[in-house]
Design a protein around this motif. Structure first.
Motif, mmCIF file in Angstrom:
data_model
loop_
_atom_site.group_PDB
_atom_site.id
_atom_site.type_symbol
_atom_site.label_atom_id
_atom_site.label_comp_id
_atom_site.label_asym_id
_atom_site.label_seq_id
_atom_site.Cartn_x
_atom_site.Cartn_y
_atom_site.Cartn_z
ATOM 1 N N THR A 23 97.576 -37.230 22.374
ATOM 2 C CA THR A 23 98.292 -36.681 21.224
ATOM 3 C C THR A 23 97.929 -37.382 19.927
ATOM 4 N N LYS A 24 97.828 -38.717 19.986
ATOM 5 C CA LYS A 24 97.522 -39.469 18.773
ATOM 6 C C LYS A 24 96.151 -39.084 18.224
ATOM 7 N N GLN A 25 95.156 -38.984 19.118
ATOM 8 C CA GLN A 25 93.812 -38.591 18.680
ATOM 9 C C GLN A 25 93.810 -37.164 18.131
ATOM 10 N N ARG A 26 94.634 -36.314 18.736
ATOM 11 C CA ARG A 26 94.678 -34.914 18.331
ATOM 12 C C ARG A 26 95.156 -34.755 16.893
ATOM 13 N N LEU A 27 96.075 -35.621 16.472
ATOM 14 C CA LEU A 27 96.731 -35.431 15.174
ATOM 15 C C LEU A 27 96.229 -36.367 14.080
ATOM 16 N N THR A 28 95.314 -37.288 14.415
ATOM 17 C CA THR A 28 94.860 -38.238 13.378
ATOM 18 C C THR A 28 93.866 -37.615 12.413
ATOM 19 N N GLU A 77 99.371 -30.494 30.494
ATOM 20 C CA GLU A 77 99.583 -29.923 31.816
ATOM 21 C C GLU A 77 98.863 -28.594 32.021
ATOM 22 N N LYS A 78 98.260 -28.074 30.944
ATOM 23 C CA LYS A 78 97.491 -26.829 31.025
ATOM 24 C C LYS A 78 98.335 -25.674 31.584
ATOM 25 N N GLU A 79 99.577 -25.591 31.110
ATOM 26 C CA GLU A 79 100.454 -24.506 31.540
ATOM 27 C C GLU A 79 101.395 -24.110 30.414
ATOM 28 N N LYS A 80 102.014 -22.932 30.568
ATOM 29 C CA LYS A 80 102.930 -22.434 29.547
ATOM 30 C C LYS A 80 104.181 -23.302 29.488
ATOM 31 N N VAL A 81 104.598 -23.631 28.258
ATOM 32 C CA VAL A 81 105.784 -24.462 28.042
ATOM 33 C C VAL A 81 106.663 -23.801 26.984
ATOM 34 N N ILE A 82 107.969 -23.787 27.238
ATOM 35 C CA ILE A 82 108.926 -23.215 26.284
ATOM 36 C C ILE A 82 109.911 -24.293 25.867
ATOM 37 N N HIS A 83 110.113 -24.449 24.556
ATOM 38 C CA HIS A 83 111.086 -25.403 24.022
ATOM 39 C C HIS A 83 111.801 -24.780 22.827
ATOM 40 N N GLU A 84 113.077 -25.154 22.647
ATOM 41 C CA GLU A 84 113.760 -24.814 21.403
ATOM 42 C C GLU A 84 113.482 -25.913 20.388
ATOM 43 N N CYS A 85 113.424 -25.507 19.133
ATOM 44 C CA CYS A 85 113.028 -26.429 18.068
ATOM 45 C C CYS A 85 113.960 -26.260 16.878
ATOM 46 N N LYS A 86 114.436 -27.375 16.329
ATOM 47 C CA LYS A 86 115.277 -27.360 15.131
ATOM 48 C C LYS A 86 114.454 -27.896 13.963
ATOM 49 N N ILE A 87 114.411 -27.138 12.887
ATOM 50 C CA ILE A 87 113.631 -27.540 11.714
ATOM 51 C C ILE A 87 114.535 -27.537 10.486
ATOM 52 N N TYR A 98 110.787 -36.167 18.354
ATOM 53 C CA TYR A 98 111.956 -35.495 18.926
ATOM 54 C C TYR A 98 111.936 -33.992 18.641
ATOM 55 N N CYS A 99 110.842 -33.501 18.105
ATOM 56 C CA CYS A 99 110.715 -32.084 17.744
ATOM 57 C C CYS A 99 110.367 -31.258 18.983
ATOM 58 N N GLY A 100 111.119 -30.184 19.211
ATOM 59 C CA GLY A 100 110.872 -29.333 20.370
ATOM 60 C C GLY A 100 109.515 -28.669 20.337
ATOM 61 N N ALA A 101 109.047 -28.300 19.135
ATOM 62 C CA ALA A 101 107.734 -27.658 19.024
ATOM 63 C C ALA A 101 106.628 -28.631 19.422
ATOM 64 N N LYS A 102 106.700 -29.852 18.911
ATOM 65 C CA LYS A 102 105.663 -30.847 19.254
ATOM 66 C C LYS A 102 105.666 -31.132 20.750
ATOM 67 N N ARG A 103 106.863 -31.211 21.336
ATOM 68 C CA ARG A 103 106.939 -31.456 22.775
ATOM 69 C C ARG A 103 106.303 -30.308 23.561
ATOM 70 N N ALA A 104 106.524 -29.088 23.095
ATOM 71 C CA ALA A 104 105.917 -27.928 23.754
ATOM 72 C C ALA A 104 104.400 -27.994 23.665
ATOM 73 N N PHE A 105 103.884 -28.308 22.469
ATOM 74 C CA PHE A 105 102.428 -28.395 22.290
ATOM 75 C C PHE A 105 101.835 -29.500 23.171
ATOM 76 N N ASP A 106 102.467 -30.691 23.128
ATOM 77 C CA ASP A 106 101.944 -31.826 23.889
ATOM 78 C C ASP A 106 101.882 -31.522 25.381
ATOM 79 N N ARG A 107 102.957 -30.966 25.919
ATOM 80 C CA ARG A 107 102.998 -30.670 27.355
ATOM 81 C C ARG A 107 102.004 -29.580 27.729
ATOM 82 N N ALA A 108 101.882 -28.565 26.870
ATOM 83 C CA ALA A 108 100.945 -27.474 27.158
ATOM 84 C C ALA A 108 99.507 -27.988 27.209
#
Length: 380
Positions: free
Chosen positions: A3-8, A110-120, A97-107
């Motif tokens: 994740t760190k390399q992805r976003l730097t 884990e190479k699979e579909k992930v669903i999360h709610e996100c508050k912005i 703690y962002c639901g969207a970031k957690r969804a992206f990171d896990r997807a």
């Protein structure tokens, strides 16, 4: 890639545009995505948007290439945490703690579909508002790996359910207490009856206040609330708050100390809204302490502002501190989560103050609202 390399770093716009062109050549991809009512975007391995359906563009009159291509989803929604110097969306401590970031990171991992709610918390110019989103991230392989991200705006649905749950939960609690007091009246001595009738009166006022508070929040979120400014005596306000909270069930076997260190006698504000903000601070502080402990409600002024603060000796864990003031976030269960959010909304948008908190293991927790004193000059 972690994740760190992805976003730097980010791909330059030329590469983003190239990805868009290559994806658009895939047969039926544009037609399929455009047929969907939700916002659908495709992210490269830096979480940058390289393709987007028409839903967002039409709804908000956004220019695809100038405003969306190459940005990350949080930046597209004007998330306040994405406006930083460390690298934008996904790179701050609060982003963890962002639901969207957690969804992206896990997807990605884990190479699979992930669903999360996100508050912005979104800010556009001077307007700040809360968004609740349902984010679905699905890995896909074209010429290289991408994420297809579907975003559904569930803000109105979540807001309505939350406010109704809290309203009925609180009303039932107070009504239950009132029913218990009234059941006791026939068996009480006259002196006790007078005392309990006073308690019944206070509980009735609380029910009315809850109804008014619900109306205020609905109007506040829709931008229809009009503050009623007037001169408020600071000492009288503190005593009124203390009297109100003593009749509330959260104050059972808990105490409140009043400290008025303000040099001013009065403040120019909306008394109903200010009481609403401070009552939420007091209730939160009471709920955080064990029976037998006390909280402190204080007023203190400087040359520029008057601060009302509520202190207790407990510490808020760091992960919770990162999410305070988000609507529907709570550690107290499904029926909570609007108290700190309403403090911020009413205190800043309608009272023109500044709402914040500090919390350390050594000093405990203090919530406060700073109200500008320069308004006094216009009415004195």
């Amino acid at each position: 890639m972690n994740t760190k390399q992805r976003l730097t770093s980010r791909e330059p716009f030329e590469k983003v545009l190239k990805s868009k062109v290559e994806i658009s050549r895939i047969e039926y991809i544009s037609d399929i995505l455009s047929s969907m009512s939700s916002i659908v975007c495709i992210l490269n391995d830096k979480n940058q948007i390289v393709f987007l359906n028409d839903t967002l563009l039409e709804r908000y009159n956004i220019d695809l290439e100038e405003q969306v291509l190459g940005v990350r989803p949080g930046e597209m929604f004007n998330c306040v945490n994405a406006k930083n110097s460390t690298g934008g969306c996904g790179t701050t401590e609060k982003c963890e703690y962002c639901g969207a970031k957690r969804a992206f990171d896990r997807a990605w991992e884990e190479k699979e579909k992930v669903i999360h709610e996100c508050k912005i918390t979104s800010q556009k110019e001077e307007e700040v508002f809360q968004l609740d989103l349902e984010v679905t991230a699905t890995p896909i392989q074209f010429d290289k790996e991408y994420l297809i991200v579907s975003i559904n705006d569930i803000t109105e649905q979540k807001r309505k359910v939350l406010l109704e749950r809290i309203f009925f939960h609180d009303i039932m609690n107070i009504a239950g207490s009132l029913s218990g007091v009234l059941e006791l009246l026939p068996v009480l001595e006259q002196k006790e009856k007078e005392e309990y009738l006073g308690i019944a009166g206070s509980l009735t006022e609380q029910i009315i206040d809850e109804i008014k508070g619900q109306q205020q929040m609905i109007k506040a979120e829709s931008g229809e609330l009009i503050p009623n400014y007037q001169m408020i005596e600071i000492e009288a306000l503190l005593k009124k708050l203390a009297d109100q909270i003593r009749c509330h069930n959260v104050s059972l076997e808990r105490g409140i100390d009043l400290i008025n260190q303000a040099r001013l006698d009065k403040i120019y504000s909306d008394q109903t809204l200010l009481i609403r903000v401070l009552i939420n601070m007091v209730k939160n502080a009471m709920e955080a302490i064990p029976k037998g402990d006390r909280i402190v409600l204080k007023a203190k002024d400087t040359d520029d502002y008057l601060r009302f603060s509520v202190h207790n000796d407990t510490f808020i864990p760091h992960d919770i501190q990162m999410q305070i003031f988000q609507r529907s976030y709570s550690t107290k269960g499904d029926n909570r989560g609007v108290g700190t959010y309403s403090m911020k909304l009413l205190g800043e948008k309608y009272l023109e103050g500044s709402v914040g908190f500090t919390s350390t293991e050594k000093e405990g927790t203090t919530f406060f609202i700073d109200l500008p004193t320069n308004k006094l000059a216009t009415v004195s």
